[in-house]
Design a protein around this motif. Structure first.
Motif, PDB file in Angstrom:
ATOM      1  N   PHE A 155       0.744  -1.263   0.002  1.00  0.00           N
ATOM      2  CA  PHE A 155      -0.041   0.016  -0.056  1.00  0.00           C
ATOM      3  C   PHE A 155       0.859   1.239  -0.002  1.00  0.00           C
ATOM      4  CE2 PHE A 155       1.090  -0.784   4.375  1.00  0.00           C
ATOM      5  CZ  PHE A 155       0.979   0.370   5.026  1.00  0.00           C
ATOM      6  N   SER A 230     -10.323   3.103   9.173  1.00  0.00           N
ATOM      7  CA  SER A 230     -10.001   3.568   7.540  1.00  0.00           C
ATOM      8  C   SER A 230     -10.803   4.759   6.930  1.00  0.00           C
ATOM      9  CB  SER A 230     -10.277   2.231   6.557  1.00  0.00           C
ATOM     10  OG  SER A 230     -11.739   1.821   6.581  1.00  0.00           O
ATOM     11  N   TRP A 233      -8.448   7.051   5.062  1.00  0.00           N
ATOM     12  CA  TRP A 233      -7.366   6.593   4.135  1.00  0.00           C
ATOM     13  C   TRP A 233      -7.879   6.754   2.801  1.00  0.00           C
ATOM     14  CZ3 TRP A 233      -6.751   0.785   6.215  1.00  0.00           C
ATOM     15  CH2 TRP A 233      -6.323   0.768   7.290  1.00  0.00           C
ATOM     16  N   TYR A 237      -4.323   0.057  -1.245  1.00  0.00           N
ATOM     17  CA  TYR A 237      -3.847  -0.905  -0.386  1.00  0.00           C
ATOM     18  C   TYR A 237      -4.495  -2.212  -0.545  1.00  0.00           C
ATOM     19  CZ  TYR A 237      -7.846   1.136   1.913  1.00  0.00           C
ATOM     20  OH  TYR A 237      -9.382   1.700   2.300  1.00  0.00           O
ATOM     21  N   ASP A 253      -8.605  -2.057  -0.787  1.00  0.00           N
ATOM     22  CA  ASP A 253      -9.048  -0.562  -1.046  1.00  0.00           C
ATOM     23  C   ASP A 253     -10.203  -0.351  -1.827  1.00  0.00           C
ATOM     24  OD1 ASP A 253      -8.273   0.383  -3.962  1.00  0.00           O
ATOM     25  OD2 ASP A 253      -6.758  -0.630  -3.212  1.00  0.00           O
ATOM     26  N   TYR A 500       0.429   5.486  -5.508  1.00  0.00           N
ATOM     27  CA  TYR A 500      -0.208   4.392  -4.558  1.00  0.00           C
ATOM     28  C   TYR A 500       0.819   3.137  -4.419  1.00  0.00           C
ATOM     29  CZ  TYR A 500      -4.267   6.928  -6.211  1.00  0.00           C
ATOM     30  OH  TYR A 500      -5.253   8.062  -6.335  1.00  0.00           O
ATOM     31  N   THR A 609      -8.675   8.187  -6.737  1.00  0.00           N
ATOM     32  CA  THR A 609      -8.800   8.628  -5.201  1.00  0.00           C
ATOM     33  C   THR A 609      -8.610  10.195  -5.386  1.00  0.00           C
ATOM     34  OG1 THR A 609      -6.749   8.546  -4.195  1.00  0.00           O
ATOM     35  CG2 THR A 609      -7.858   6.747  -4.099  1.00  0.00           C
TER      36      THR A 609
END
Length: 632
Positions: A155, A230, A233, A237, A253, A500, A609
């Motif tokens: 991650f 989480s 986050w 991951y 994730d 990532y 993300t």
């Protein structure tokens, strides 16, 4: 891959569901779990060679007996090193106490590393540091068995500073500003919270502290802990964890960026970063190894119950396409098929570059990971040639003779292994040494297979920085005196940094970025560069959810072909005599070849993300301001 880019990690979690004596009777060894962990880790050696770690938990031991073992290594061959240490410790105990060999219960209680729950990890140090303290698994210790936490993961979080500050606000004092520490402490905080609540329930039920301990272990809600931990986050991951009493989990994730696969039967439950690793280690068929869905966790309770729980709602699967192109083992049936398809789909561009002249073209590849896409490209080239033969036969069927037909059918696509990688030389070259001359000899060539009128088509799985192509491969290929060198990338142009876990953090290191910048300078459009900087700078304090990726505007004025042609110019040095052409896969064809791994932010800037947009803008700001720093 010609450019040496590093991947982040591989994980392996193994839970033995039967007593150790079962494995000794059936498989001839009480060390069945340790032996399988060695295979699970060694088969993922491709995912990380800077460090490796191993942890095990013994369940239901008496107070005062050691029940957690951990060993880590950052030596040159870390997997071999940790299992050498494990074997030496076990051998010492068995030599001193041979009676342990006949009693698995005694062996479990007295011999280190022998247990029921195992966690392994292999890693690359993407931040350039590889101290033993950076090697997973990480351990959070406590005298309460169920408050012990072991964490290892594949991650990278984009918002480490935010996560760090949230721990400080909780009253903690984290020892390091690193995503592994912050993630572990976040899980640990809510683990403590959950245990505290359960203890209060037990107390209200009239249980003593000693009576409460096993009840807490049974009632511990791992899914609830992960949901609470989480919430903030932002990253990709596959997070693995063990609790001291025997519960374990792997959590993926919500975009499915990082991979995780699992298999379960009545003897074991196992999770790993790659499907064929599980297939090979336990000899199970492809269809029985399942992919963990995005946002879900596989949770294995102390009693052996396995459940799949949604932790965070999926945001749409954006699994990393680089897993399919390069990082994962090509022995996976799906990945093998996809890589061949990547080679097939790029052929029309190759044919255009060689003017459809397959008779005077030699096809090859850059070893070793481009070999599968090479097979696909050559199969498609052979289909093209067969179509040409068929058309010729149909058009000339009235005048064909046996001799001319035989001559026609004898024509084949010419393939050669032209580039030969000198792995030992590459290992010797360090980043900070005076290295240009050594880099030029990382690859050798096969002489005598190219004619002066030939095109030399050589496929790579991807082109990131282009350094080895420029300093070594193209120069070495030119020694064969081809008319034209066509370098083919089975992946599209890499234009944006990764945040990532893959080691591509700086924009200016990407050859596609260098090409676009050169085009701006040539055409007098450098005001666009200034504008992108100003827009990016203006968003520095904007919440991640509202940040826009303005770096896309940097590339917008140019076609893919214009950037490809400029890359070819940048990679061709003055001493190269052959014409050089560079071809990249299209994003549309990438999606056709890899329909279930649509994470393409490297090529499109479409980050899965919110933190990704902040990172790419920060990378541009760093470039513009001359800051030699990572963007996250």
């Amino acid at each position: 891959m010609s450019d040496a880019i590093k991947h982040e990690c591989g994980i392996a979690l193994l839970r033995l569901k039967k007593p150790l004596d079962f494995y000794k009777q059936k498989y001839g060894s009480a060390f069945y779990g340790i032996q399988k962990m060695y295979l699970l880790m060694e088969k993922q050696h491709n995912r990380g060679q800077d460090g490796a770690g191993f942890a095990s938990i013994k369940m239901d031991v008496k107070p005062g007996q050691r029940y957690i073992s951990r060993v880590r290594s950052n030596q040159q061959q870390p997997i071999q090193d940790i299992f050498k240490q494990i074997n030496e410790r076990i051998s010492e105990e068995l030599t001193a106490h041979p009676e342990y060999n006949e009693d698995t219960a005694l062996m479990k209680s007295q011999v280190p590393y022998v247990g029921e729950v195992y966690l392994g990890h292999v890693r690359y140090g993407t931040f350039g540091k590889n101290s033993i303290e950076s090697v997973h698994p990480f351990l959070r210790q406590n005298n309460w068995m169920h408050r012990n936490l072991i964490v290892a993961g594949n991650f990278n979080m984009t918002n480490v500073k935010e996560l760090f500050e949230s721990l400080v606000e909780l009253g903690q004092h984290p020892k390091e500003l690193a995503d592994t520490v912050t993630v572990m402490e976040k899980i640990g905080h809510f683990l403590d919270d959950e245990v505290g609540e359960l203890y209060q329930d037990c107390k209200n039920e009239g249980l003593s502290k000693e009576e409460a301990s096993p009840v807490i272990s049974e009632r511990l809600d791992v899914a609830r802990i992960l949901r609470r931990a989480s919430k903030q986050w932002d990253g990709g991951y596959a997070m693995a964890g063990l609790f001291g009493h025997g519960d374990s989990f792997v959590f993926r994730d919500p975009a499915g960026i990082r991979p995780a696969y699992y298999y379960e039967d009545d003897e074991i439950a196992v999770v790993a970063s790659e499907r064929p690793v599980i297939q090979t280690t336990f000899n199970v068929p492809f269809e029985e190894v399942k992919e963990l869905e995005p946002g879900h966790a596989i949770i294995i309770k102390k009693d052996g119950e396995v459940s799949i729980r949604e932790i965070i709602p999926s945001v749409g699967k954006k699994a990393c396409s680089f897993e399919r192109i390069y990082f994962s083992r090509g022995s996976d049936a799906e990945i093998y098929k996809e890589r061949k398809e990547l080679g097939k789909l790029v052929l029309p561009q190759v044919l255009k570059a060689i003017d459809n002249d397959t008779d005077n073209s030699v096809f090859s590849y850059i070893p070793n990971t481009a070999e599968t896409s090479f097979f696909g490209m050559v199969e498609a080239a052979q289909d093209f040639l067969n179509d040409r033969k068929n058309n010729h036969i149909l058009e000339n069927r009235e005048t064909l003779t046996e001799e001319t037909l035989k001559e026609l059918l004898s024509v084949k696509i010419r393939t050669e292994k032209v580039a030969i990688k000198d792995a030992k030389l590459r290992t010797f070259i360090t980043e900070d040494s005076s290295r240009d001359d050594l880099v030029a000899h990382v690859y050798d060539v096969t002489y005598g297979v190219i004619k002066p009128e030939d095109n030399l088509v050589i496929i790579d799985d991807s082109i990131v920085r282009g350094t080895t192509l420029k300093m070594s491969i193209i120069k070495m290929m030119d020694r064969l005196n081809p008319k034209r060198i066509v370098v083919v990338s089975s992946a599209p142009q890499i234009r944006y940094p990764d945040c990532y876990g893959i080691d591509m953090a700086k924009l200016e290191g990407l050859v596609a970025f260098q090409a676009a910048l050169a085009l701006h300078k040539e055409r007098g459009t450098e005001d666009i560069v200034d504008e992108v900087y100003k827009k990016s700078k203006a968003q520095e304090n904007t919440p991640d959810i509202d940040v826009v990726n303005y770096v896309r505007e940097f590339y917008a004025p140019f076609t893919d072909e214009e950037i490809s042609d400029k890359i070819a110019e940048l990679l061709k040095t003055e001493d190269v005599k052959a014409d050089v052409k560079v071809i990249f896969q299209s994003v549309d064809n990438l999606h056709k070849a890899c329909p279930d791994n649509l994470g393409d932010w490297y090529f499109t800037g479409d980050y899965p993300t919110p933190g990704g947009n902040r990172v790419v803008n920060r990378a541009f700001i760093n470039f513009y301001e001359g800051n030699d720093a990572r963007a996250y």
